[in-house]
Design a protein around this motif. Structure first.
Motif, short mmCIF file in Angstrom:
data_model
loop_
_atom_site.label_atom_id
_atom_site.label_comp_id
_atom_site.label_asym_id
_atom_site.label_seq_id
_atom_site.Cartn_x
_atom_site.Cartn_y
_atom_site.Cartn_z
N PRO A 171 1.01 -1.06 0.00
CA PRO A 171 0.10 0.09 -0.03
C PRO A 171 0.85 1.26 0.09
O PRO A 171 2.03 1.35 0.59
N LEU A 172 0.37 2.27 -0.78
CA LEU A 172 1.00 3.79 -0.75
C LEU A 172 1.55 4.21 0.59
O LEU A 172 2.50 4.62 0.68
N TYR A 173 0.41 4.02 1.62
CA TYR A 173 0.75 4.55 2.81
C TYR A 173 2.06 3.99 3.70
O TYR A 173 2.66 4.81 4.10
N GLN A 174 2.15 2.54 3.38
CA GLN A 174 3.43 2.19 3.94
C GLN A 174 4.81 2.53 3.35
O GLN A 174 5.76 2.80 4.15
N GLU A 175 4.87 2.98 2.15
CA GLU A 175 5.94 3.26 1.16
C GLU A 175 6.23 4.75 1.99
O GLU A 175 7.34 5.13 2.04
N ALA A 176 5.31 5.33 1.83
CA ALA A 176 5.11 6.96 2.45
C ALA A 176 5.83 6.84 3.83
O ALA A 176 6.75 7.91 4.30
N GLU A 177 5.19 6.18 4.72
CA GLU A 177 5.95 6.31 6.15
C GLU A 177 7.14 5.75 6.26
O GLU A 177 8.01 6.42 6.87
N GLU A 178 7.66 4.75 5.24
CA GLU A 178 9.03 4.58 5.16
C GLU A 178 9.99 5.67 4.74
O GLU A 178 10.87 6.03 5.50
N VAL A 179 9.43 6.09 3.71
CA VAL A 179 10.44 7.39 2.93
C VAL A 179 10.56 8.75 3.88
O VAL A 179 11.33 9.30 3.74
N THR A 180 9.27 8.82 4.39
CA THR A 180 9.20 10.03 5.21
C THR A 180 9.51 10.15 6.50
O THR A 180 9.73 10.98 7.26
N GLY A 181 9.64 8.85 7.23
CA GLY A 181 9.90 8.75 8.57
C GLY A 181 8.62 9.21 9.57
O GLY A 181 8.96 9.35 10.44
#
Length: 263
Positions: A171-181
């Motif tokens: 899911p996109l939100y998981q990618e966003a969490e990882e890259v944005t911290g």
């Protein structure tokens, strides 16, 4: 098939109601072509213009679809979206498996675009501010069912995978969490009904006067700062939004207010 000239309801609405009932009974199944406008007019004993108005009404409602040079057909079944955006998160992760089985999401574009007013307001920036936008289209086997976009602040995404035109295996939100911290903690969903833009009508293959349902989803971190603002637009008459939830039982020691009158 007949209409009641003395009824308060307009003739074209009477015809539309009867055609709708026939579709519901299964006299015409999804994808089946209806008789021609002149043939239906002869069945009801009315002018062709009256039948055309009835067909136009059912097209707006999403029951019929007209293919130029071919005829009028029964549209596919209504699409039930059994979740709001909360289906992306937590205990609802199984939704993604269900989604993949029924729908195909296509990444359309990735790049910086001027933020529309509702997105700018959510982020607290000026209208037209350049933000990162990931646009997508969701399809079933027969037609598009959703146009959407996810918006991010460039300061959060510069030089990350979110800026690349590629889909992720999660899911996109998981990618966003990882890259944005930053972790998604709370979110709000706002649903409204409106007329589609010309582009939306063309992509969703609906008439310009067919209403759409529009979702604005804002996801926040623990400081109540927006991480992502997502938009989704669906053809209104062909879409239902349902949500199942538990109703909490009263506490064992909670007595009804004696002054409360239930009627």
């Amino acid at each position: 098939m007949q209409i009641n000239p003395g009824a308060a309801e307009f003739p074209h609405r009477q015809i539309a109601a009867q055609l709708k009932a026939q579709v519901r009974r299964g006299d015409w199944g999804p994808g089946e072509r209806l008789p021609s406008i002149p043939a239906i007019a002869e069945m009801f004993g009315v002018a062709k213009q009256t039948v055309q108005r009835a067909v136009d009404q059912l097209r707006v409602e999403g029951i019929l679809i007209t293919k130029p040079g071919s005829g009028t057909y029964v549209r596919g079944t209504r699409r039930r979206l059994n979740r709001l955006s909360r289906g992306r998160y937590g205990g609802f992760r199984g939704y993604h498996t269900d989604l993949a089985a029924r729908y195909r999401q296509q990444l359309v574009s990735v790049g910086r675009s001027p933020a529309p007013a509702e997105v700018a307001d959510a982020f607290g920036v000026a209208d037209g501010t350049e933000l990162l936008c990931r646009r997508h289209l969701v399809r079933t086997d027969d037609s598009p069912v959703e146009v959407g976009a996810s918006w991010f602040l460039p300061a959060d995404t510069a030089g990350t995978s979110l800026e690349r035109a590629e889909a992720f295996g999660r899911p996109l939100y998981q990618e966003a969490e990882e890259v944005t911290g930053r972790r998604y903690v709370t979110a709000t969903d706002t649903i409204s009904a409106r007329q589609p833009s010309r582009e939306e009508a063309e992509i969703l293959q609906i008439r310009p006067d067919t209403p759409v349902l529009h979702l604005l989803h804002v996801a926040y971190d623990e400081r109540r700062k927006p991480i992502e603002v997502a938009q989704a637009t669906w053809p209104g008459p062909m879409t239902t939004l349902t949500e199942e939830y538990r109703i909490p039982a009263p506490a064992p020691d909670q007595d009804p207010d004696p002054g409360l009158v239930l009627g």
